[in-house]
Motif scaffolding. Sequence first.
Motif, PDB file in Angstrom:
ATOM      1  N   MET A  50      57.267  30.803  53.090  1.00  0.00           N
ATOM      2  CA  MET A  50      58.001  32.157  53.538  1.00  0.00           C
ATOM      3  C   MET A  50      56.873  32.760  54.877  1.00  0.00           C
ATOM      4  O   MET A  50      55.969  32.497  54.475  1.00  0.00           O
ATOM      5  N   PRO A  51      57.466  33.327  55.517  1.00  0.00           N
ATOM      6  CA  PRO A  51      56.669  34.022  56.379  1.00  0.00           C
ATOM      7  C   PRO A  51      55.824  35.177  56.151  1.00  0.00           C
ATOM      8  O   PRO A  51      56.257  35.653  55.107  1.00  0.00           O
ATOM      9  N   ASP A  52      55.236  35.441  56.547  1.00  0.00           N
ATOM     10  CA  ASP A  52      54.092  36.938  56.366  1.00  0.00           C
ATOM     11  C   ASP A  52      53.270  36.669  54.984  1.00  0.00           C
ATOM     12  O   ASP A  52      52.219  37.238  54.840  1.00  0.00           O
ATOM     13  N   MET A  53      54.106  36.437  53.847  1.00  0.00           N
ATOM     14  CA  MET A  53      53.438  36.198  52.656  1.00  0.00           C
ATOM     15  C   MET A  53      54.280  35.094  51.871  1.00  0.00           C
ATOM     16  O   MET A  53      55.590  35.109  51.472  1.00  0.00           O
ATOM     17  N   THR A  54      53.377  34.044  51.390  1.00  0.00           N
ATOM     18  CA  THR A  54      54.088  32.923  50.594  1.00  0.00           C
ATOM     19  C   THR A  54      54.324  33.195  49.396  1.00  0.00           C
ATOM     20  O   THR A  54      53.829  34.172  48.891  1.00  0.00           O
ATOM     21  N   GLY A  55      54.935  32.365  48.563  1.00  0.00           N
ATOM     22  CA  GLY A  55      55.583  32.495  47.256  1.00  0.00           C
ATOM     23  C   GLY A  55      53.986  32.543  46.265  1.00  0.00           C
ATOM     24  O   GLY A  55      54.097  33.261  45.364  1.00  0.00           O
ATOM     25  N   PHE A  56      53.108  31.603  46.723  1.00  0.00           N
ATOM     26  CA  PHE A  56      51.728  31.815  46.095  1.00  0.00           C
ATOM     27  C   PHE A  56      51.097  33.016  46.254  1.00  0.00           C
ATOM     28  O   PHE A  56      50.567  33.361  45.050  1.00  0.00           O
ATOM     29  N   GLN A  57      51.246  33.719  47.334  1.00  0.00           N
ATOM     30  CA  GLN A  57      50.490  34.947  47.510  1.00  0.00           C
ATOM     31  C   GLN A  57      51.431  35.876  46.609  1.00  0.00           C
ATOM     32  O   GLN A  57      50.648  37.031  46.152  1.00  0.00           O
ATOM     33  N   VAL A  58      52.668  35.885  46.343  1.00  0.00           N
ATOM     34  CA  VAL A  58      53.368  36.723  45.762  1.00  0.00           C
ATOM     35  C   VAL A  58      52.791  36.572  44.246  1.00  0.00           C
ATOM     36  O   VAL A  58      52.706  37.484  43.522  1.00  0.00           O
ATOM     37  N   LEU A  59      52.856  35.367  43.897  1.00  0.00           N
ATOM     38  CA  LEU A  59      52.423  35.077  42.405  1.00  0.00           C
ATOM     39  C   LEU A  59      51.035  35.494  42.279  1.00  0.00           C
ATOM     40  O   LEU A  59      50.681  36.245  41.043  1.00  0.00           O
ATOM     41  N   GLU A  60      50.010  35.458  43.096  1.00  0.00           N
ATOM     42  CA  GLU A  60      48.761  36.145  42.927  1.00  0.00           C
ATOM     43  C   GLU A  60      48.793  37.621  42.830  1.00  0.00           C
ATOM     44  O   GLU A  60      47.959  37.956  42.117  1.00  0.00           O
ATOM     45  N   THR A  61      49.668  37.984  43.598  1.00  0.00           N
ATOM     46  CA  THR A  61      49.903  39.450  43.564  1.00  0.00           C
ATOM     47  C   THR A  61      50.185  40.073  42.203  1.00  0.00           C
ATOM     48  O   THR A  61      49.646  40.915  41.637  1.00  0.00           O
ATOM     49  N   LEU A  62      51.345  39.376  41.856  1.00  0.00           N
ATOM     50  CA  LEU A  62      51.795  39.702  40.286  1.00  0.00           C
ATOM     51  C   LEU A  62      50.802  39.578  39.377  1.00  0.00           C
ATOM     52  O   LEU A  62      50.662  40.560  38.437  1.00  0.00           O
ATOM     53  N   GLN A  63      50.197  38.306  39.352  1.00  0.00           N
ATOM     54  CA  GLN A  63      49.094  38.118  38.247  1.00  0.00           C
ATOM     55  C   GLN A  63      47.961  39.306  38.538  1.00  0.00           C
ATOM     56  O   GLN A  63      47.606  39.740  37.485  1.00  0.00           O
ATOM     57  N   HIS A  64      47.418  39.592  39.727  1.00  0.00           N
ATOM     58  CA  HIS A  64      46.333  40.290  39.961  1.00  0.00           C
ATOM     59  C   HIS A  64      46.652  41.848  39.584  1.00  0.00           C
ATOM     60  O   HIS A  64      45.973  42.468  39.032  1.00  0.00           O
ATOM     61  N   GLU A  65      47.798  42.303  39.751  1.00  0.00           N
ATOM     62  CA  GLU A  65      48.448  43.557  39.419  1.00  0.00           C
ATOM     63  C   GLU A  65      48.831  43.645  37.936  1.00  0.00           C
ATOM     64  O   GLU A  65      49.421  44.709  37.661  1.00  0.00           O
ATOM     65  N   ASP A  66      48.595  42.615  37.069  1.00  0.00           N
ATOM     66  CA  ASP A  66      49.544  42.735  35.857  1.00  0.00           C
ATOM     67  C   ASP A  66      50.834  42.848  35.820  1.00  0.00           C
ATOM     68  O   ASP A  66      51.376  43.382  34.688  1.00  0.00           O
ATOM     69  N   LEU A  67      51.530  42.435  36.762  1.00  0.00           N
ATOM     70  CA  LEU A  67      53.080  42.707  36.961  1.00  0.00           C
ATOM     71  C   LEU A  67      53.749  41.640  36.009  1.00  0.00           C
ATOM     72  O   LEU A  67      53.260  40.404  36.115  1.00  0.00           O
ATOM     73  N   ASN A  68      54.738  42.216  35.347  1.00  0.00           N
ATOM     74  CA  ASN A  68      55.288  41.118  34.726  1.00  0.00           C
ATOM     75  C   ASN A  68      56.713  40.898  34.977  1.00  0.00           C
ATOM     76  O   ASN A  68      57.682  41.623  34.530  1.00  0.00           O
ATOM     77  N   SER A  69      57.166  39.661  35.100  1.00  0.00           N
ATOM     78  CA  SER A  69      58.407  39.114  35.664  1.00  0.00           C
ATOM     79  C   SER A  69      58.631  37.777  35.172  1.00  0.00           C
ATOM     80  O   SER A  69      57.550  36.775  35.159  1.00  0.00           O
ATOM     81  N   PHE A  70      59.681  37.457  34.785  1.00  0.00           N
ATOM     82  CA  PHE A  70      60.246  35.845  34.799  1.00  0.00           C
ATOM     83  C   PHE A  70      60.344  35.176  36.148  1.00  0.00           C
ATOM     84  O   PHE A  70      61.331  35.805  36.879  1.00  0.00           O
ATOM     85  N   VAL A  71      59.328  34.360  36.712  1.00  0.00           N
ATOM     86  CA  VAL A  71      59.439  33.900  38.052  1.00  0.00           C
ATOM     87  C   VAL A  71      59.704  32.592  37.841  1.00  0.00           C
ATOM     88  O   VAL A  71      58.944  31.771  37.199  1.00  0.00           O
ATOM     89  N   ILE A  72      60.703  32.052  38.698  1.00  0.00           N
ATOM     90  CA  ILE A  72      61.256  30.630  38.695  1.00  0.00           C
ATOM     91  C   ILE A  72      60.972  30.298  40.001  1.00  0.00           C
ATOM     92  O   ILE A  72      61.744  30.933  41.088  1.00  0.00           O
ATOM     93  N   VAL A  73      60.162  29.322  40.266  1.00  0.00           N
ATOM     94  CA  VAL A  73      60.077  28.773  41.737  1.00  0.00           C
ATOM     95  C   VAL A  73      61.088  27.994  42.195  1.00  0.00           C
ATOM     96  O   VAL A  73      61.353  26.971  41.307  1.00  0.00           O
ATOM     97  N   VAL A  74      61.562  28.078  43.449  1.00  0.00           N
ATOM     98  CA  VAL A  74      62.622  27.460  43.619  1.00  0.00           C
ATOM     99  C   VAL A  74      62.060  26.950  45.225  1.00  0.00           C
ATOM    100  O   VAL A  74      61.744  27.521  45.933  1.00  0.00           O
ATOM    101  N   SER A  75      61.722  25.455  45.237  1.00  0.00           N
ATOM    102  CA  SER A  75      61.005  25.049  46.411  1.00  0.00           C
ATOM    103  C   SER A  75      61.362  23.566  46.807  1.00  0.00           C
ATOM    104  O   SER A  75      61.489  22.611  45.602  1.00  0.00           O
ATOM    105  N   ALA A  76      61.245  23.247  48.042  1.00  0.00           N
ATOM    106  CA  ALA A  76      61.314  21.909  48.593  1.00  0.00           C
ATOM    107  C   ALA A  76      59.995  21.338  48.242  1.00  0.00           C
ATOM    108  O   ALA A  76      59.844  19.957  48.282  1.00  0.00           O
ATOM    109  N   ASP A  77      58.945  21.889  48.075  1.00  0.00           N
ATOM    110  CA  ASP A  77      57.564  21.233  48.026  1.00  0.00           C
ATOM    111  C   ASP A  77      57.211  20.780  46.499  1.00  0.00           C
ATOM    112  O   ASP A  77      57.110  21.872  45.534  1.00  0.00           O
ATOM    113  N   VAL A  78      57.682  19.587  46.059  1.00  0.00           N
ATOM    114  CA  VAL A  78      57.855  19.004  44.837  1.00  0.00           C
ATOM    115  C   VAL A  78      56.512  18.306  44.585  1.00  0.00           C
ATOM    116  O   VAL A  78      56.224  17.708  43.431  1.00  0.00           O
TER     117      VAL A  78
END
Length: 122
Positions: free
Chosen positions: A57-85
Amino acid sequence: MSLPIVIADDSLLARKVLTKALPGDWDVEISYASNGHQALDLYRAGRAAVMFLDLTMPDMTGFQVLETLQHEDLNSFVIVVSADVQPLAQARVRDLGAVAFVAKPVTQEALLPILKEYGLYA
């Protein structure tokens, strides 16, 4: 009470396809994000008990979102849906806390076992 979920993908078509792949009788309240910043804002607003997250995604990738969630100790069920297999991408998202990886184009048959495994859908 509806389960708040976020579908984060920069492609409107991909968001529509994913929405149609969700179980029709699943009691959810869907919010949409077209980039990672919006996804995190929705999470912080309490709208993402479950997040379906694209990696590219532009501006902030899904990897960066996951890193932020992990860094901030945020808790969500994240299911990655991607063409990058690629196996390295799949391993990396799991290391960053994603509970599952689903290849695009997503189908209900691919999602149901994951939702049931985590008790998100009966």
